[in-house]
Design an enzyme around this catalytic site. Structure first.
Site, PDB file in Angstrom:
ATOM      1  N   ASP A 203      33.519 -26.409  47.954  1.00  0.00           N
ATOM      2  CA  ASP A 203      32.939 -25.125  47.600  1.00  0.00           C
ATOM      3  C   ASP A 203      34.047 -24.067  47.566  1.00  0.00           C
ATOM      4  O   ASP A 203      34.878 -24.001  48.482  1.00  0.00           O
ATOM      5  CB  ASP A 203      31.873 -24.761  48.636  1.00  0.00           C
ATOM      6  CG  ASP A 203      31.121 -23.494  48.280  1.00  0.00           C
ATOM      7  OD1 ASP A 203      30.422 -23.504  47.258  1.00  0.00           O
ATOM      8  OD2 ASP A 203      31.229 -22.515  49.028  1.00  0.00           O
TER       9      ASP A 203
ATOM     10  N   GLU B  61      35.414 -26.081  43.099  1.00  0.00           N
ATOM     11  CA  GLU B  61      35.356 -24.850  42.324  1.00  0.00           C
ATOM     12  C   GLU B  61      36.716 -24.153  42.404  1.00  0.00           C
ATOM     13  O   GLU B  61      37.082 -23.622  43.444  1.00  0.00           O
ATOM     14  CB  GLU B  61      34.273 -23.927  42.880  1.00  0.00           C
ATOM     15  CG  GLU B  61      32.865 -24.486  42.753  1.00  0.00           C
ATOM     16  CD  GLU B  61      31.831 -23.561  43.372  1.00  0.00           C
ATOM     17  OE1 GLU B  61      30.891 -23.152  42.672  1.00  0.00           O
ATOM     18  OE2 GLU B  61      31.975 -23.250  44.575  1.00  0.00           O
TER      19      GLU B  61
END
Length: 956
Positions: free
Chosen positions: A543, A580
């Site tokens: 993340d 990400e």
């Protein structure tokens, strides 16, 4: 230089009963990247002000300005100086006014009276250096590269001093201070206390040992309990310190007990010595809601499912990372609404062991088509969901079903209990190394460990590997009081990244972590090792990976790749990592060191999400105009009511979008050469987004993860329904859904799909369902409903778009029927099967893609809304191109986003013996069966909103 020691007592007259409380305010992330999924559980920490720090004189902040009637409390909450090495303190202060001194108080009694600093135990004069900060300091802390270095005298007992309340002050010649501030300590802590020995609980045949890294702590005790909550400690053990590491040794009878650490430490957020009660950062077990750490040996045979040690031999084959395809799934979503799962298992780990459930049969179908990995949203211990099911609140679904499809009643009922309903995506970490208790049948004891392992084992046995969504970029809580705060209680001010004022950065949502600090990086790498070896997971999705340093990611990948089945029980070479790679906040443009953002990762073999292809396919971005169309949603060829500009402008937008898609289909390789919409030969990195950023960034196909939808933002079907014109049919919208997934499925690189893309999943247009409960997040593997039209989505994130949503949700013509859902599933599986029908869709190197992949229908005269890609294999008479596919020698993919049939002719393809792919010939999709190719004229006819694949069989 002078060195002073004293033990001045703060005058009792300065005490102030009933001190005020100061909130530590969050710094919001940029508007373009605001992620509010934690808002429901975010707390604003109230800080207790130290009454001992009241001052009767005028005070100064560290920019030299004077603030009457202020307090040292207010100033010292800022930590604008940096102790970056044993002998160096960096401060953006000109000391020409006099001298600069370092003050230390063991009991945190620093104060200023009549312009004089008092209450210190140590006063040390610093010498300003005329040199710049050392290069290694600038490399680690680039945001302070222009700060001035001040030298600490050699021979100082720095190790002990770091346990004190510390401040530096600039003094005038009259010994009155003109500026004062606290210090940030990570630099010196890393230099003096970087540690690679054991941490957490270790077990031998005779004893249990515990190790805690806490170099700034003054005292550490371990409180041992027999129960997960309540009661008095069975034993209180004082830990002993050696070079910043506190340890204790005890009998094996401790195993199965619970414990917490009691840490006495100076906390910069309160300016006091605090008694902090904290879990073990290296916990491997917890009680319900993480209130106590469970002393558990995860290698114990009693915690292993049958044949667990042989799981590495049972895992599905993976010859190359290029063979990966990923299906993203939330543990609770998978089975919470599945009535073929025993009620006790619904929403939890054990639902995956029900091999004949509707959900598992669905995953088997996807696995048979070719899906290789199931990516699970966070499964570590997170906040926002009570671990004990009996505490959850619920809403009567039958009542909700009685409301109209465009009613606001459903969302009102759901949001009324959204923080107590057992639902959350889980991006609010508390303890990284323990499975989340709410997904287990018993959050106390070792059940969660055993059941998590059974889940991994069950998924592996149906042919899919398991990816964990890890969230190392931030933590849910900070400070000495929050029950979800762990790391910031043990070494305050170290694990969380702070700005130049000393306040915690919050660009990720809340409480950013600092992997540029040695022991933060170590904790991340150790945690990955733990999940890989003790839970045998097959990959990790990071993340907000861009908020982690590139060095950390490379180190993590190297560690994982070096794991061996013989020694570690897992084959590390098959563990894939991706994340990400967004570049924003304080880390943007390498603001805190070289970060793991998209443009920094080429050559590492680490994947990052390709938002370029997503935005080009769907239109705009998740942060742009809602109705802005893209390639698959009707841009130019089927306009909606949004003002996209003049006809020529819109046609240009579509042409540019097509360039972005073609680069993405070539794995977003920065050096891939193609012909752009202007007819020019360009590299992928020379194709730009609307704001001038290069589209391509990868140097290997495994570094690109192509996707059009994920858990964030609207589902694929919902965004298609929003962006398309009102007057088209639901059949057309379904075909647009198919078209978007086909582009991802047939692209080079790693394809990624959100659970439900394949069955037209809807969240009733909710753009942010992190806390919207089971009602809006339902997955129906009976295929009766796609969950469209279950009410207006929650008000907080969607209200301004309700007028548009009401029109669409109220219209029954927008709702797919069961036949649409089944057709979507069949279509999806067909494209996944086509991907795995030939290695040409999964090329391993950039060179192979450049040599074999070519785009047609390019240049200024190309047909709008049509992408044509060919992939060529080696054959006799074609020197230099090896043969990869024993069946097909040539493949052509044609994507027609137009609402009408198109005819495409390419002289370069003339003479090819092309046929429609046999999977499409046998498909239930009668439309694709109408695709044709005429060899003499080299002419294709492709139906509207259709992706057709033609193959040339290898000559025998």
């Amino acid at each position: 230089m002078s060195l002073h020691y004293s033990s001045l007592l703060f005058p009792s007259s300065s005490w102030n009963s009933g001190p005020p409380r100061h909130p530590l305010r969050a710094h919001p992330p940029p508007a373009s990247l605001t992620r509010s999924r934690l808002a429901g559980s975010r707390r604003i920490l109230k800080l207790r002000a130290s009454s001992r720090l009241r001052c009767s004189s005028a005070m100064a902040v560290d920019d030299g300005t004077t603030t009457p009637s202020s307090s040292l409390q207010d100033i010292m909450l800022h930590s604008r100086a940096f102790w970056v090495g044993k002998e160096t303190i960096a401060w953006n202060m000109d000391a020409q006014v006099g001298s600069v001194c370092l003050y230390g108080s063991k009991n945190a009694t620093l104060s200023v009276v009549n312009g004089e600093v008092i209450g210190y135990d140590v006063k040390i004069e610093l010498e300003q250096s005329k040199e710049r900060l050392p290069e290694h300091v600038i490399e680690k802390f680039p945001h302070i590269q222009d700060f001035k270095p001040f030298q600490v005298p050699p021979g100082l007992d720095v190790n002990n001093l770091l346990k004190y309340q510390l401040a530096v002050a600039a003094l005038s010649t009259g010994e009155e201070y003109t500026s004062i501030t606290g210090l940030q300590l990570p630099g010196v802590l890393d230099e003096l206390f970087s540690y690679d020995g054991p941490l957490g609980a270790t077990f031998s045949s005779e004893s249990v040992s515990l190790y805690l890294w806490a170099p700034t702590a003054q005292k550490v005790s371990m409180l041992i309990y027999g129960e997960p909550e309540g009661g008095d400690p069975l034993e209180v053990v004082q830990l002993e310190e050696s070079n910043g590491v506190w340890s204790a040794k005890g009998p094996l009878t401790w195993e199965g007990c619970y414990y917490v650490y009691e840490v006495y430490v100076y906390h910069p957020s309160t300016l006091q010595i605090e008694k902090c009660i904290a879990n073990d950062p290296y916990a491997r077990g917890l009680s319900a809601d993480g209130r106590r750490t469970l002393l558990v040996n995860v290698t114990s045979e009693a915690l292993k499912p049958e044949s667990w040690d042989h799981l590495a031999d049972e895992k599905p084959n993976l010859l190359s990372f290029s063979d990966i395809s990923i299906y993203e799934l939330h543990v609770r979503d998978f089975s919470a609404s599945d009535d073929t799962v025993p009620s006790d298992f619904c929403g939890g780990y054990l639902a995956f062991t029900c091999l004949d459930s509707a959900g598992m049969l669905h995953l088997k179908k996807l696995s048979s088509a070719g899906i290789t990995h199931v990516h699970l949203l966070p499964t570590f211990q997170f906040a926002g969901v009570d671990d004990s099911e009996e505490k959850w609140q619920s809403v009567d679904f039958q009542m909700l079903e009685s409301f109209p499809p465009d009613s606001d009643e459903q969302q009102a009922c759901i949001t009324a209990i959204q923080n107590a309903d057992g639902y959350n995506w889980g991006y609010n970490p508390v303890v990284w190394g323990v499975p989340k208790g709410s997904y287990s049948s018993n959050p106390n004891g070792p059940c969660r460990i055993i059941e998590f392992r059974k889940m991994v084992q069950a998924l592996n046995r149906i042919g899919v590997r398991v990816v964990l969504d890890v969230v190392y970029n931030h933590l849910q809580a900070n400070g000495p009081y929050d029950e979800n705060s762990v790391l910031d209680k043990i070494v305050p001010g170290y694990y969380l990244r702070r700005n130049l004022d000393g306040f915690i950065e919050h660009s990720t949502c809340t409480n950013n972590t600092a992997s540029e600090h040695y022991m933060v990086e170590r904790l991340i790498v150790d945690d990955l090792l733990h999940w890989a070896t003790n839970y045998k997971v097959d990959g990790f999705r990071f993340d907000l990976m861009g908020h982690i340093m590139k060095r950390t990611m490379v180190k993590a990948r190297s560690m994982l790749q070096n794991l061996q089945k013989e020694n570690d029980g897992v084959e590390g070479s098959s563990i894939y990592i991706y994340g990400e790679g967004w570049d924003f906040g304080e880390v943007a443009k390498n603001g805190r060191g070289v970060n793991a953002s998209q443009f920094n990762l080429h050559g590492t073999g680490i994947g990052s999400f390709n938002d370029r292809i997503r935005d080009a396919v769907l239109g705009g971005s998740p942060f742009g105009p809602l109705l802005q169309q893209g390639f698959a949603t009707g841009l130019f060829v089927e306009p909606n009511d949004h003002d996209h500009g003049s006809k020529s402008t819109v046609e240009h937008m579509l042409a540019v979008s097509k360039d972005h898609i073609q680069v993405g289909m070539a794995a977003n390789l920065k050096d891939f050469v193609l012909i752009n919409h202007e007819g020019q030969e360009v590299k992928g990195c020379e194709v730009s987004t609307h704001d001038g950023v290069p589209v391509a960034y990868a140097s290997s196909p495994i570094e690109t993860v192509n996707y059009v939808s994920a858990h964030d933002n609207e589902t694929l079907f919902d965004i298609v329904s929003l962006k398309t014109p009102m007057n088209i049919s639901v059949d057309a919208r379904c075909r647009m859904n198919h078209l978007a997934t086909s582009i991802v499925a047939l692209s080079q690189g790693i394809p990624f799909f959100h659970a439900g893309d394949e069955i037209l999943r809807s969240k009733s247009l909710d753009r942010d369902s992190y806390n919207s409960g089971d009602w809006f997040n339902r997955l129906d593997f009976s295929y009766k409903s796609n969950n469209w039209g279950v009410g207006l989505p929650p008000k907080e994130k969607n209200e301004r778009n309700w007028p548009l949503m009401k029109i669409k949700l109220a219209d029954p013509a927008f709702k797919p029927q069961r036949n649409h859902i089944l057709a979507a599933l069949d279509n999806f599986c067909s494209f996944i099967s086509i991907r795995y029908s030939s290695p040409l869709f999964r090329l391993h190197t950039a060179n192979a893609i450049q040599e074999r992949v070519r785009f047609h229908n390019t240049g200024s005269s190309s047909i709008p809304g049509v992408v044509v890609m060919s992939i060529e294999d080696g054959h006799e008479g074609f020197p230099g191109l090896s043969q990869l596919d024993p069946i097909y020698s040539f493949i052509v993919v044609l994507v027609n986003a137009c609402p009408t049939d198109i005819t495409f002719t390419s002289p370069s393809l003339r003479g090819k013996a092309l046929q429609l792919h046999p999977i499409q010939v046998n498909s239930s999709d009668r439309v694709v069966n109408e695709s044709t190719y005429d060899s003499p004229s080299s002419s294709f006819r492709i139906p509207s909103r259709t992706t057709s694949v033609f193959i040339e069989h290898r000559a025998t």
